[in-house]
Design a protein around this motif. Structure first.
Motif, PDB file in Angstrom:
ATOM      1  N   THR A 114       0.827  -1.213   0.000  1.00  0.00           N
ATOM      2  CA  THR A 114       0.000   0.000   0.000  1.00  0.00           C
ATOM      3  C   THR A 114       0.861   1.262   0.000  1.00  0.00           C
ATOM      4  O   THR A 114       0.366   2.359   0.268  1.00  0.00           O
ATOM      5  CB  THR A 114      -0.971  -0.004   1.195  1.00  0.00           C
ATOM      6  OG1 THR A 114      -0.251  -0.282   2.405  1.00  0.00           O
ATOM      7  CG2 THR A 114      -2.054  -1.055   1.003  1.00  0.00           C
ATOM      8  N   LEU A 115       2.136   1.096  -0.293  1.00  0.00           N
ATOM      9  CA  LEU A 115       3.029   2.244  -0.462  1.00  0.00           C
ATOM     10  C   LEU A 115       2.936   2.755  -1.900  1.00  0.00           C
ATOM     11  O   LEU A 115       2.608   2.000  -2.816  1.00  0.00           O
ATOM     12  CB  LEU A 115       4.482   1.842  -0.174  1.00  0.00           C
ATOM     13  CG  LEU A 115       4.800   1.279   1.198  1.00  0.00           C
ATOM     14  CD1 LEU A 115       6.280   0.921   1.276  1.00  0.00           C
ATOM     15  CD2 LEU A 115       4.423   2.252   2.301  1.00  0.00           C
ATOM     16  N   PRO A 116       3.268   4.025  -2.135  1.00  0.00           N
ATOM     17  CA  PRO A 116       3.291   4.563  -3.500  1.00  0.00           C
ATOM     18  C   PRO A 116       4.596   4.149  -4.192  1.00  0.00           C
ATOM     19  O   PRO A 116       5.488   4.965  -4.436  1.00  0.00           O
ATOM     20  CB  PRO A 116       3.200   6.075  -3.277  1.00  0.00           C
ATOM     21  CG  PRO A 116       3.894   6.292  -1.967  1.00  0.00           C
ATOM     22  CD  PRO A 116       3.558   5.089  -1.130  1.00  0.00           C
ATOM     23  N   ILE A 117       4.696   2.862  -4.531  1.00  0.00           N
ATOM     24  CA  ILE A 117       5.995   2.303  -4.934  1.00  0.00           C
ATOM     25  C   ILE A 117       6.539   2.905  -6.228  1.00  0.00           C
ATOM     26  O   ILE A 117       7.757   3.090  -6.367  1.00  0.00           O
ATOM     27  CB  ILE A 117       5.950   0.769  -5.027  1.00  0.00           C
ATOM     28  CG1 ILE A 117       4.843   0.293  -5.966  1.00  0.00           C
ATOM     29  CG2 ILE A 117       5.768   0.157  -3.638  1.00  0.00           C
ATOM     30  CD1 ILE A 117       4.832  -1.207  -6.193  1.00  0.00           C
ATOM     31  N   LYS A 118       5.668   3.224  -7.178  1.00  0.00           N
ATOM     32  CA  LYS A 118       6.167   3.814  -8.423  1.00  0.00           C
ATOM     33  C   LYS A 118       6.638   5.246  -8.205  1.00  0.00           C
ATOM     34  O   LYS A 118       7.642   5.677  -8.786  1.00  0.00           O
ATOM     35  CB  LYS A 118       5.104   3.731  -9.515  1.00  0.00           C
ATOM     36  CG  LYS A 118       4.881   2.310 -10.019  1.00  0.00           C
ATOM     37  CD  LYS A 118       3.976   2.268 -11.240  1.00  0.00           C
ATOM     38  CE  LYS A 118       3.898   0.854 -11.796  1.00  0.00           C
ATOM     39  NZ  LYS A 118       3.039   0.790 -13.013  1.00  0.00           N
ATOM     40  N   ALA A 119       5.934   5.979  -7.381  1.00  0.00           N
ATOM     41  CA  ALA A 119       6.385   7.334  -7.053  1.00  0.00           C
ATOM     42  C   ALA A 119       7.719   7.288  -6.324  1.00  0.00           C
ATOM     43  O   ALA A 119       8.598   8.144  -6.543  1.00  0.00           O
ATOM     44  CB  ALA A 119       5.336   8.040  -6.203  1.00  0.00           C
ATOM     45  N   LEU A 153      -2.392  -5.234   8.748  1.00  0.00           N
ATOM     46  CA  LEU A 153      -2.820  -3.860   8.493  1.00  0.00           C
ATOM     47  C   LEU A 153      -4.146  -3.757   7.748  1.00  0.00           C
ATOM     48  O   LEU A 153      -4.694  -2.655   7.619  1.00  0.00           O
ATOM     49  CB  LEU A 153      -1.742  -3.105   7.708  1.00  0.00           C
ATOM     50  CG  LEU A 153      -0.403  -2.894   8.414  1.00  0.00           C
ATOM     51  CD1 LEU A 153       0.533  -2.068   7.529  1.00  0.00           C
ATOM     52  CD2 LEU A 153      -0.566  -2.251   9.777  1.00  0.00           C
ATOM     53  N   GLN A 154      -4.659  -4.877   7.238  1.00  0.00           N
ATOM     54  CA  GLN A 154      -5.915  -4.827   6.487  1.00  0.00           C
ATOM     55  C   GLN A 154      -7.024  -4.161   7.296  1.00  0.00           C
ATOM     56  O   GLN A 154      -7.285  -4.536   8.440  1.00  0.00           O
ATOM     57  CB  GLN A 154      -6.338  -6.240   6.093  1.00  0.00           C
ATOM     58  CG  GLN A 154      -5.530  -6.847   4.974  1.00  0.00           C
ATOM     59  CD  GLN A 154      -5.639  -6.053   3.688  1.00  0.00           C
ATOM     60  OE1 GLN A 154      -6.707  -5.960   3.068  1.00  0.00           O
ATOM     61  NE2 GLN A 154      -4.533  -5.472   3.287  1.00  0.00           N
ATOM     62  N   GLY A 155      -7.672  -3.168   6.670  1.00  0.00           N
ATOM     63  CA  GLY A 155      -8.802  -2.504   7.291  1.00  0.00           C
ATOM     64  C   GLY A 155      -8.462  -1.452   8.323  1.00  0.00           C
ATOM     65  O   GLY A 155      -9.357  -0.825   8.893  1.00  0.00           O
ATOM     66  N   THR A 156      -7.158  -1.214   8.572  1.00  0.00           N
ATOM     67  CA  THR A 156      -6.764  -0.249   9.595  1.00  0.00           C
ATOM     68  C   THR A 156      -6.529   1.150   9.038  1.00  0.00           C
ATOM     69  O   THR A 156      -6.480   2.119   9.793  1.00  0.00           O
ATOM     70  CB  THR A 156      -5.475  -0.692  10.307  1.00  0.00           C
ATOM     71  OG1 THR A 156      -4.383  -0.659   9.367  1.00  0.00           O
ATOM     72  CG2 THR A 156      -5.628  -2.097  10.884  1.00  0.00           C
ATOM     73  N   GLY A 157      -6.315   1.241   7.731  1.00  0.00           N
ATOM     74  CA  GLY A 157      -5.962   2.526   7.136  1.00  0.00           C
ATOM     75  C   GLY A 157      -4.487   2.845   7.228  1.00  0.00           C
ATOM     76  O   GLY A 157      -4.033   3.858   6.695  1.00  0.00           O
ATOM     77  N   VAL A 158      -3.727   1.990   7.907  1.00  0.00           N
ATOM     78  CA  VAL A 158      -2.276   2.175   8.012  1.00  0.00           C
ATOM     79  C   VAL A 158      -1.627   1.607   6.758  1.00  0.00           C
ATOM     80  O   VAL A 158      -1.919   0.476   6.358  1.00  0.00           O
ATOM     81  CB  VAL A 158      -1.719   1.475   9.264  1.00  0.00           C
ATOM     82  CG1 VAL A 158      -0.200   1.610   9.326  1.00  0.00           C
ATOM     83  CG2 VAL A 158      -2.365   2.050  10.513  1.00  0.00           C
ATOM     84  N   ARG A 159      -0.756   2.373   6.140  1.00  0.00           N
ATOM     85  CA  ARG A 159      -0.070   1.917   4.927  1.00  0.00           C
ATOM     86  C   ARG A 159       1.212   1.176   5.288  1.00  0.00           C
ATOM     87  O   ARG A 159       1.881   1.512   6.274  1.00  0.00           O
ATOM     88  CB  ARG A 159       0.243   3.091   4.011  1.00  0.00           C
ATOM     89  CG  ARG A 159      -1.011   3.772   3.446  1.00  0.00           C
ATOM     90  CD  ARG A 159      -0.639   4.875   2.478  1.00  0.00           C
ATOM     91  NE  ARG A 159       0.134   5.908   3.142  1.00  0.00           N
ATOM     92  CZ  ARG A 159       1.028   6.692   2.538  1.00  0.00           C
ATOM     93  NH1 ARG A 159       1.281   6.529   1.256  1.00  0.00           N
ATOM     94  NH2 ARG A 159       1.675   7.607   3.214  1.00  0.00           N
ATOM     95  N   GLY A 160       1.550   0.178   4.466  1.00  0.00           N
ATOM     96  CA  GLY A 160       2.762  -0.585   4.742  1.00  0.00           C
ATOM     97  C   GLY A 160       3.317  -1.231   3.494  1.00  0.00           C
ATOM     98  O   GLY A 160       2.637  -1.365   2.471  1.00  0.00           O
TER      99      GLY A 160
END
Length: 212
Positions: A114-119, A153-160
């Motif tokens: 859920t990180l912006p890996i391409k950016a 982290l599923q459903g928590t809104g925390v990105r990882g």
């Protein structure tokens, strides 16, 4: 409001692990608006996720990035996907060597970062760091942690997510032909990648899995 950053203990007969050597140097820094808390995970199936769970409960971070060693790779590898398989070619530090076992019994086949890996890759390359999106985190303890993290982290809104980094030069010296990266370069590259992750919500829409 914390960025939890993890690295691994040395394994496979090595005296150090570049992931821990790099992330511990970022402990206490502020990247974007987030203070960094760095911690070491054991290179052991099961135990690594137990320690990670304790860290998540203690720090309640808003962003979590795990970092691991990928001997043979020449760039910072931003991992896209974690799969629900433990399949170890060597024993972990506790002597365990699971073969074709699930990380989480009954869990989904895979989770995406859920990180912006391409950016993050774009920012790294623009600054002169070798970087790429990777489509596999392997099936050793790195993938074990990556999958377990995303499951938690599923459903928590925390990105990882997960970043693989190359050997340090001192490690590569014992393995002719193996690529490596200086510690100072690894630290600077991680600092930039993490700052991008902390300040970027929407990822880039660039084509090509490796951003070639």
């Amino acid at each position: 409001m914390t960025l939890l950053l993890t690295g691994f203990a040395p394994f496979g007969g090595e005296e150090l692990n570049p992931s821990w050597e790099a992330v511990r140097r970022l402990d206490g820094e502020r990247l974007g608006d987030l203070p960094v808390v760095a911690a070491q995970l054991p290179t052991a199936f099961g135990a690594a996720l137990r320690v990670l769970g304790e860290l998540l409960d203690r720090h309640r971070p808003t962003l979590v990035v795990a970092v691991g060693q990928a001997g043979g790779r020449a760039e910072l590898s931003l991992e896209r996907i974690a799969i629900n398989v433990d399949d170890a070619r060597i024993p972990d530090n506790a002597g365990r060597q699971p073969i074709d076992e699930p990380v989480v019994p009954g869990g989904p086949a895979a989770y995406f970062s859920t990180l912006p890996i391409k950016a993050m890759v774009h920012a790294l390359r623009a600054a002169g760091f070798p970087a790429a999106v990777s489509q596999t985190a392997g099936t050793f303890v790195c993938n074990h942690v990556f999958y377990g993290l995303q499951h938690r982290l599923q459903g928590t809104g925390v990105r990882g997510g997960f970043i693989h980094i190359p050997y340090l030069p001192v490690q590569a010296a014992n393995q002719p032909g193996a690529p490596s990266m200086a510690l100072e370069t690894l630290v600077a590259g991680l600092r930039l990648a993490l700052t991008c992750a902390a300040t970027t919500q929407a990822d880039l829409r660039e084509g090509g899995g490796q951003l070639d």
